[in-house]
Design a protein around this motif. Sequence first.
Motif, PDB file in Angstrom:
ATOM      1  N   ASN A  81      17.147  32.995 -20.933  1.00  0.00           N
ATOM      2  CA  ASN A  81      17.365  33.253 -19.512  1.00  0.00           C
ATOM      3  C   ASN A  81      17.846  31.994 -18.783  1.00  0.00           C
ATOM      4  O   ASN A  81      18.712  32.066 -17.904  1.00  0.00           O
ATOM      5  N   GLN A  82      17.273  30.840 -19.154  1.00  0.00           N
ATOM      6  CA  GLN A  82      17.710  29.608 -18.505  1.00  0.00           C
ATOM      7  C   GLN A  82      19.159  29.277 -18.876  1.00  0.00           C
ATOM      8  O   GLN A  82      19.953  28.894 -18.020  1.00  0.00           O
ATOM      9  N   ALA A  83      19.497  29.474 -20.154  1.00  0.00           N
ATOM     10  CA  ALA A  83      20.879  29.217 -20.586  1.00  0.00           C
ATOM     11  C   ALA A  83      21.853  30.160 -19.895  1.00  0.00           C
ATOM     12  O   ALA A  83      22.950  29.753 -19.485  1.00  0.00           O
ATOM     13  N   TYR A 140      12.239  23.906 -25.749  1.00  0.00           N
ATOM     14  CA  TYR A 140      13.362  24.665 -26.306  1.00  0.00           C
ATOM     15  C   TYR A 140      14.452  24.866 -25.251  1.00  0.00           C
ATOM     16  O   TYR A 140      15.639  24.669 -25.520  1.00  0.00           O
ATOM     17  N   ALA A 141      14.034  25.288 -24.047  1.00  0.00           N
ATOM     18  CA  ALA A 141      14.990  25.551 -22.978  1.00  0.00           C
ATOM     19  C   ALA A 141      15.709  24.278 -22.557  1.00  0.00           C
ATOM     20  O   ALA A 141      16.929  24.279 -22.327  1.00  0.00           O
ATOM     21  N   ARG A 142      14.979  23.183 -22.474  1.00  0.00           N
ATOM     22  CA  ARG A 142      15.595  21.909 -22.063  1.00  0.00           C
ATOM     23  C   ARG A 142      16.636  21.459 -23.089  1.00  0.00           C
ATOM     24  O   ARG A 142      17.751  21.062 -22.723  1.00  0.00           O
ATOM     25  N   GLY A 143      16.287  21.529 -24.363  1.00  0.00           N
ATOM     26  CA  GLY A 143      17.234  21.120 -25.395  1.00  0.00           C
ATOM     27  C   GLY A 143      18.485  21.975 -25.399  1.00  0.00           C
ATOM     28  O   GLY A 143      19.605  21.467 -25.551  1.00  0.00           O
ATOM     29  N   LEU A 144      18.312  23.288 -25.207  1.00  0.00           N
ATOM     30  CA  LEU A 144      19.452  24.199 -25.192  1.00  0.00           C
ATOM     31  C   LEU A 144      20.340  23.955 -23.980  1.00  0.00           C
ATOM     32  O   LEU A 144      21.575  23.847 -24.095  1.00  0.00           O
ATOM     33  N   ASP A 146      20.546  21.249 -22.122  1.00  0.00           N
ATOM     34  CA  ASP A 146      21.181  19.929 -22.224  1.00  0.00           C
ATOM     35  C   ASP A 146      22.394  19.990 -23.158  1.00  0.00           C
ATOM     36  O   ASP A 146      23.442  19.394 -22.878  1.00  0.00           O
ATOM     37  N   TRP A 147      22.245  20.714 -24.278  1.00  0.00           N
ATOM     38  CA  TRP A 147      23.359  20.820 -25.227  1.00  0.00           C
ATOM     39  C   TRP A 147      24.545  21.538 -24.578  1.00  0.00           C
ATOM     40  O   TRP A 147      25.693  21.117 -24.741  1.00  0.00           O
ATOM     41  N   ILE A 148      24.276  22.605 -23.841  1.00  0.00           N
ATOM     42  CA  ILE A 148      25.345  23.337 -23.160  1.00  0.00           C
ATOM     43  C   ILE A 148      26.072  22.422 -22.174  1.00  0.00           C
ATOM     44  O   ILE A 148      27.304  22.366 -22.136  1.00  0.00           O
ATOM     45  N   ALA A 149      25.300  21.704 -21.361  1.00  0.00           N
ATOM     46  CA  ALA A 149      25.909  20.844 -20.341  1.00  0.00           C
ATOM     47  C   ALA A 149      26.750  19.732 -20.954  1.00  0.00           C
ATOM     48  O   ALA A 149      27.738  19.296 -20.361  1.00  0.00           O
TER      49      ALA A 149
END
Length: 279
Positions: A81-83, A140-144, A146-149
């Motif tokens: 959801n965050q991504a 998990y959400a932070r890593g995902l 950050d990778w997207i950004a």
Amino acid sequence: MSSTQDALAHLRKWRLERDDTSDPNGRIYKDQNGNVYHSVTRILKETSDKKALERWMARLGEAEAIQQRDTAATRGTLAHNQAEYLLKTAQQLARSTANKRNSIRWDDQGLARIPVPITQWALKRVRPNVPRVGWSAAGYARGLSDWIAENVTEIFASEFSIHHPAGFAGTCDALIGLKNNELVLADWKTSVGRKTTTDKDGSERLPPGHSYIDQCGAYSLGLSHLTGLKPTGAAIVLARRCGTPNIHTMTRAELDDAEQSFLERCHLYFDQLQNAIQA
């Protein structure tokens, strides 16, 4: 808007009717003509080797295994959801900015292309403001996110639905641009344990024939069927509790293999259904 862009936009809304009662084995979907579709994840589950899962459940006990499974599902949903928020909000901001600057161009496939610097600026502007998630999913959400950004260069679609005449339907996490790869299917995963190994060249690889790989094949088939678009590759992003995600990338040739592998699993799945009905 081109016919391709319009077809892609059409996929943002789930247009199949969910049916929880017609099939005793589980949920199915129907289109307006009555055609039946089974979920991609259900087909993968029913055609996977269940021995490892059975050993895991026997080791933990049924109650603990169910609790851990449900916790993992909730964690995955929160990270997804965050991504989705990050991609959709950044896409809207980038499109609005590009429109004002009259800088959107149309490529040979009929896709609207927003300049990479505008998309990357939009992602970095939205990233600090994404909704927070519970502590169990925060890493998990932070890593995902950050990778997207840091890695996404274009955003074509987020959370789009597909279906295919072979009898399957599902939802793909994103269609994005990455550095050196223009049209990439992205699938977000969360996992406590490491599922990839590191090749000699430093790349992360899932085992051949892994369900995550075949899942990308299913999404590629559905996208091509509904829009005519053929992704140039795929990225399976496996977010971890802490640290950067592990990334399994796929070339177009590997996607072709995954498409064929998933179709073979479809045939096996429907054969199993037919045999169960006749038994």
